[in-house]
Motif scaffolding. Sequence first.
Motif, PDB file in Angstrom:
ATOM      1  N   SER A 145       0.877  -1.144  -0.005  1.00  0.00           N
ATOM      2  CA  SER A 145      -0.144   0.041   0.036  1.00  0.00           C
ATOM      3  C   SER A 145       0.691   1.238  -0.106  1.00  0.00           C
ATOM      4  CB  SER A 145      -0.927   0.145   1.151  1.00  0.00           C
ATOM      5  OG  SER A 145      -0.185   0.060   2.445  1.00  0.00           O
ATOM      6  N   SER A 146       2.159   1.206   0.418  1.00  0.00           N
ATOM      7  CA  SER A 146       2.982   2.258   0.393  1.00  0.00           C
ATOM      8  C   SER A 146       3.994   2.197  -0.612  1.00  0.00           C
ATOM      9  CB  SER A 146       3.529   2.432   1.767  1.00  0.00           C
ATOM     10  OG  SER A 146       4.399   1.476   2.103  1.00  0.00           O
ATOM     11  N   GLN A 147       3.852   1.383  -1.651  1.00  0.00           N
ATOM     12  CA  GLN A 147       5.221   1.269  -2.345  1.00  0.00           C
ATOM     13  C   GLN A 147       5.125   2.043  -3.660  1.00  0.00           C
ATOM     14  OE1 GLN A 147       6.220  -2.452  -4.426  1.00  0.00           O
ATOM     15  NE2 GLN A 147       6.491  -3.548  -2.396  1.00  0.00           N
ATOM     16  N   ASN A 148       4.183   2.752  -3.861  1.00  0.00           N
ATOM     17  CA  ASN A 148       3.882   3.516  -5.164  1.00  0.00           C
ATOM     18  C   ASN A 148       3.458   5.073  -4.985  1.00  0.00           C
ATOM     19  OD1 ASN A 148       3.969   4.011  -7.552  1.00  0.00           O
ATOM     20  ND2 ASN A 148       3.040   2.416  -8.462  1.00  0.00           N
ATOM     21  N   PRO A 149       4.320   5.730  -4.277  1.00  0.00           N
ATOM     22  CA  PRO A 149       3.919   7.181  -3.752  1.00  0.00           C
ATOM     23  C   PRO A 149       3.515   8.081  -4.873  1.00  0.00           C
ATOM     24  CG  PRO A 149       6.337   6.812  -3.429  1.00  0.00           C
ATOM     25  CD  PRO A 149       5.667   5.465  -3.664  1.00  0.00           C
ATOM     26  N   ALA A 150       4.203   7.938  -6.008  1.00  0.00           N
ATOM     27  CA  ALA A 150       3.893   8.806  -7.077  1.00  0.00           C
ATOM     28  C   ALA A 150       2.447   8.536  -7.814  1.00  0.00           C
ATOM     29  CB  ALA A 150       4.879   8.788  -8.222  1.00  0.00           C
ATOM     30  N   PHE A 151       2.111   7.196  -7.598  1.00  0.00           N
ATOM     31  CA  PHE A 151       0.697   6.790  -8.063  1.00  0.00           C
ATOM     32  C   PHE A 151      -0.448   7.243  -7.099  1.00  0.00           C
ATOM     33  CE2 PHE A 151      -2.450   3.784  -9.012  1.00  0.00           C
ATOM     34  CZ  PHE A 151      -2.515   3.804 -10.242  1.00  0.00           C
ATOM     35  N   ASP A 152      -0.167   7.008  -5.867  1.00  0.00           N
ATOM     36  CA  ASP A 152      -0.921   7.435  -4.864  1.00  0.00           C
ATOM     37  C   ASP A 152      -1.080   8.917  -5.141  1.00  0.00           C
ATOM     38  OD1 ASP A 152      -0.932   4.924  -3.992  1.00  0.00           O
ATOM     39  OD2 ASP A 152       0.663   5.230  -2.163  1.00  0.00           O
ATOM     40  N   GLU A 153      -0.131   9.515  -5.387  1.00  0.00           N
ATOM     41  CA  GLU A 153      -0.337  11.202  -5.506  1.00  0.00           C
ATOM     42  C   GLU A 153      -1.198  11.498  -6.512  1.00  0.00           C
ATOM     43  OE1 GLU A 153      -0.545  15.066  -4.584  1.00  0.00           O
ATOM     44  OE2 GLU A 153       0.297  13.504  -3.276  1.00  0.00           O
ATOM     45  N   ALA A 154      -0.958  10.697  -7.534  1.00  0.00           N
ATOM     46  CA  ALA A 154      -1.995  10.973  -9.055  1.00  0.00           C
ATOM     47  C   ALA A 154      -3.173  10.664  -8.709  1.00  0.00           C
ATOM     48  CB  ALA A 154      -1.449  10.337 -10.125  1.00  0.00           C
ATOM     49  N   ILE A 155      -3.634   9.524  -7.987  1.00  0.00           N
ATOM     50  CA  ILE A 155      -4.934   9.201  -7.375  1.00  0.00           C
ATOM     51  C   ILE A 155      -5.470  10.650  -6.560  1.00  0.00           C
ATOM     52  CG2 ILE A 155      -6.171   7.881  -5.747  1.00  0.00           C
ATOM     53  CD1 ILE A 155      -4.584   5.460  -7.003  1.00  0.00           C
ATOM     54  N   LYS A 156      -4.854  11.043  -5.543  1.00  0.00           N
ATOM     55  CA  LYS A 156      -5.156  12.002  -4.550  1.00  0.00           C
ATOM     56  C   LYS A 156      -5.545  13.084  -5.562  1.00  0.00           C
ATOM     57  CE  LYS A 156      -2.615  10.283  -0.636  1.00  0.00           C
ATOM     58  NZ  LYS A 156      -1.835  10.765   0.251  1.00  0.00           N
ATOM     59  N   SER A 157      -4.794  13.702  -6.504  1.00  0.00           N
ATOM     60  CA  SER A 157      -4.755  14.660  -7.546  1.00  0.00           C
ATOM     61  C   SER A 157      -5.929  14.488  -8.494  1.00  0.00           C
ATOM     62  CB  SER A 157      -3.512  14.964  -8.346  1.00  0.00           C
ATOM     63  OG  SER A 157      -2.807  15.247  -7.248  1.00  0.00           O
ATOM     64  N   LEU A 158      -6.634  13.168  -8.562  1.00  0.00           N
ATOM     65  CA  LEU A 158      -7.728  12.796  -9.547  1.00  0.00           C
ATOM     66  C   LEU A 158      -7.136  13.153 -10.932  1.00  0.00           C
ATOM     67  CD1 LEU A 158     -10.585  14.523  -7.557  1.00  0.00           C
ATOM     68  CD2 LEU A 158      -9.899  12.057  -7.652  1.00  0.00           C
ATOM     69  N   ASP A 159      -5.605  12.930 -11.130  1.00  0.00           N
ATOM     70  CA  ASP A 159      -5.073  13.052 -12.442  1.00  0.00           C
ATOM     71  C   ASP A 159      -5.322  11.866 -13.314  1.00  0.00           C
ATOM     72  OD1 ASP A 159      -3.630  13.857 -14.639  1.00  0.00           O
ATOM     73  OD2 ASP A 159      -2.260  14.835 -13.323  1.00  0.00           O
ATOM     74  N   PHE A 160      -6.144  11.829 -14.267  1.00  0.00           N
ATOM     75  CA  PHE A 160      -6.286  10.645 -15.101  1.00  0.00           C
ATOM     76  C   PHE A 160      -5.222  10.170 -16.092  1.00  0.00           C
ATOM     77  CE2 PHE A 160     -10.696  11.777 -13.799  1.00  0.00           C
ATOM     78  CZ  PHE A 160     -11.344  10.404 -13.920  1.00  0.00           C
ATOM     79  N   ALA A 161      -4.748  11.338 -16.627  1.00  0.00           N
ATOM     80  CA  ALA A 161      -3.527  11.277 -17.498  1.00  0.00           C
ATOM     81  C   ALA A 161      -2.198  10.789 -16.689  1.00  0.00           C
ATOM     82  CB  ALA A 161      -3.083  12.754 -18.087  1.00  0.00           C
ATOM     83  N   GLU A 162      -1.845  11.264 -15.520  1.00  0.00           N
ATOM     84  CA  GLU A 162      -0.770  10.837 -14.739  1.00  0.00           C
ATOM     85  C   GLU A 162      -0.692   9.425 -14.522  1.00  0.00           C
ATOM     86  OE1 GLU A 162       3.030  11.462 -13.056  1.00  0.00           O
ATOM     87  OE2 GLU A 162       1.864  12.133 -14.895  1.00  0.00           O
ATOM     88  N   ILE A 163      -2.043   8.993 -13.846  1.00  0.00           N
ATOM     89  CA  ILE A 163      -2.339   7.593 -13.500  1.00  0.00           C
ATOM     90  C   ILE A 163      -2.211   6.833 -14.691  1.00  0.00           C
ATOM     91  CG2 ILE A 163      -4.273   5.898 -12.983  1.00  0.00           C
ATOM     92  CD1 ILE A 163      -5.458   8.419 -11.236  1.00  0.00           C
ATOM     93  N   ALA A 164      -2.625   7.005 -15.887  1.00  0.00           N
ATOM     94  CA  ALA A 164      -2.512   6.330 -17.057  1.00  0.00           C
ATOM     95  C   ALA A 164      -1.098   6.038 -17.333  1.00  0.00           C
ATOM     96  CB  ALA A 164      -3.106   6.897 -18.266  1.00  0.00           C
ATOM     97  N   ARG A 165      -0.313   7.227 -17.300  1.00  0.00           N
ATOM     98  CA  ARG A 165       1.349   7.256 -17.352  1.00  0.00           C
ATOM     99  C   ARG A 165       2.122   6.139 -16.515  1.00  0.00           C
ATOM    100  NH1 ARG A 165       6.391   9.341 -16.096  1.00  0.00           N
ATOM    101  NH2 ARG A 165       5.425  10.239 -14.330  1.00  0.00           N
ATOM    102  N   LEU A 166       1.770   6.142 -15.407  1.00  0.00           N
ATOM    103  CA  LEU A 166       2.316   5.477 -14.015  1.00  0.00           C
ATOM    104  C   LEU A 166       2.096   3.972 -14.245  1.00  0.00           C
ATOM    105  CD1 LEU A 166       2.357   8.291 -11.319  1.00  0.00           C
ATOM    106  CD2 LEU A 166       4.182   7.722 -12.804  1.00  0.00           C
ATOM    107  N   TYR A 167       0.732   3.619 -14.432  1.00  0.00           N
ATOM    108  CA  TYR A 167       0.388   2.455 -14.251  1.00  0.00           C
ATOM    109  C   TYR A 167       0.663   1.435 -15.561  1.00  0.00           C
ATOM    110  CZ  TYR A 167      -2.712  -1.663 -12.974  1.00  0.00           C
ATOM    111  OH  TYR A 167      -3.219  -2.781 -12.827  1.00  0.00           O
TER     112      TYR A 167
END
Length: 767
Positions: free
Chosen positions: A638-660
């Motif tokens: 649950s804490s391995q992917n801080p950049a991805f977690d931040e993108a989720i908190k920011s509701l940033d669809f484009a960044e989530i797609a880039r990181l997943y």
Amino acid sequence: MKDDRFYAHSANTAGAWHLLNAHLREVGRLARIHAGSAPWREEAGLAGEQHDLGKYGDRFQARLRGQDSGLDHWSIGAWSALRQHQAVAAALAIQGHHVGLQRGDRDSLLGLDPTKLISRHPQGLTLSDPELDRLCARARVDGLDFRTPPIMAVTTWDKAVAAMLDVRLLFSCLVDADFLDTEAHFDGTAASKRHRTPGPVLDPQAALGALDRYMREGIRSGTQAQPAVREAREALWNACTAAAEVAPGCLTLTAPTGSGKTLAMLKLALEHARRHGLKRIVLAVPFLTIIEQTACVYRDVFAGFPEHFVLEHHSLAGLGAETALGDAQPPQERERRLLAENWDAPIVITSNVQLLESLFSNRPSSCRKLHNLMESVILFDEAQSLPVHLAVPTLAALSHLSAAYGSSVVFAAATQPAFDSLHEAVRQHAASGWQPVEAVPDHAALFAILKRVAVTWPAPGETRSWDALAAEIQDTPQALVVVNLKRHALTLLDALDAVPNIEHLSTNLCPMHRRAVLKRVRCRLASTEPCRLISTQCVEAGVDLDFPRVFRAFAPLESIAQAAGRCNREGRLSEPGEVMVFDPEDPGDWRRRYPTHAYFQAAEVTRRILLEHGAIDINDPGAFRDYYRQLYDLTRPSSQNPAFDEAIKSLDFAEIARLYRLIDQDAIQVLVPWGERLADFEALRDSAETDGIDGAWMRSAQGLAVSIYRPRADHPAWSILIPAKLRRTGKAERQHEEWFILEDPWGKHYDETRGLILPQSERVLIG
């Protein structure tokens, strides 16, 4: 005479223009149909009716006549959905239907205000018309009535992964409807549209009849498996039949390797679909070797069913249907590709990458198929392959898909991960969490029945040299050796250079080459001829091989168990098969022994358990629960992917797609001259040189391509990698950034045993 009508698209080949009001009505209608019983069905319809609202602008109509350019016709419709109807999901979907889903936070949504876009547009475009009232008035005169839907898809972002999936599903309904109606216009005549023929419909009863017949006449009657194996397979079959009665939800299917899991999963899915009226079955598999193997079985089962009853959607799909380069595409292959765009088929076989990355994508083409996951059975084979750092958001999305949209998600594995221990972490993103029901409650008994191998573990500190291992392999007529790195496989091949009947399998070999190797290996095993196979991990999960002896380099526990699944698979040996786990004599840090740090961590958890207990029983499911719990305690998914977690908190669809990303994306494809298909290589090479490459060329080339990490700029590999040119489209000639052709006139760099051999290749080979 002036034409006062408004158009969505220019003339098709028959000279007919596409009326805008007809397009908006039809996209709204199709979007509602796609949404089915979803609570945001009417909001999807609103999105369809307003997605091209900006096309009522005079400048867009001029653009259709070739008199304007650089226009944004979508943002004004998104602003209308947001301001006039408070429909957040519809606004995001409309905004993204050309440029992809963007951000859902308040400031980003308010940025849709045309007064802001006039002065600063994120894509540097100009609104086709910034006056919303004028556009809505024109739409009303054109017969459109935009009514505020009673239910909204997004009322809170509190559980962000779940809420963002709601948006993607509505987005899917919109973009698929838009694609379909636009396609119908351009394929149509002057008199009418030409709609594509829909895919076949799932008939679970008929499909079950075919499956039962296949099992009765093709599997049970011809099996050479021993009684214990047949008993276990029958028990699994019956358990899956019974499990199909449970309500739609999340399930695990835990069964030992060789127990007939592939067909038992299909039995569970079809019975479940019949019992609960589900619409389709989607099978996601992590590796291409398993996809090809499984697809072949499914095609045999449903041989008499309509074309594309089983639809493949992965990088190698359709290779068998290709004609000679430059010939017209076969009609059935064109139809398969059209159906694959939105998964309009009863049974879909795809890759984990294709399915899971689509669930977190923001692109219209990737999200287009997602609505067809609602009210479906979604099977994941080899569930242990899900990367730990993506486990929590992935489980959250799948759990919400099941809880909110009536789908069933089944995780099948011989080494079932203890994902239920992540329940509380998953609940932070989706209220339903992750608490699956086990489809085979008595699976421990199956493992006991199918105890077909004895595992020998290395003593603490014990290592083995490659020469010593080679000598033992030479004395073993039939043996499989699985190592962790391609470098290790090549070292062992060098040590066995004088030994006949040596085969090699890794992703250094192009897919067609790997297929040929597996065919030879199976033939030799069946005829009891000498056969030694040196392989990387690509042989482990699901590849149907049956060796009497397996050597496995020390690895994560699930990898060792998967390798053991290629030993005495049919239980024909009078004594248990031998699985020898060894530690290679290779000094240095983990980078010289394991492919990734996560792989190293999992191997060290295995080593720790081994030190505590002296041995590990790979036939005990409880041992794997203990292993996975310790692994999750160490790695904290649950804490391995801080950049991805931040993108989720920011509701940033484009960044989530880039990181997943399930696999490393910094890779290139290399077309290689494999001897058995040399003529195909030469035709592809010559076509690339003469005409450049396009999508059709890339699909044809997949079977002869090897994927490698992109070499650094000064790597000597670039001296033999020729960039492929993009097919000219009236612009300046450009080179493709991901496709290269191996220049190998003397046959030094693609070997019939070792595959691709690049100068100083150690740092660029994948897997």
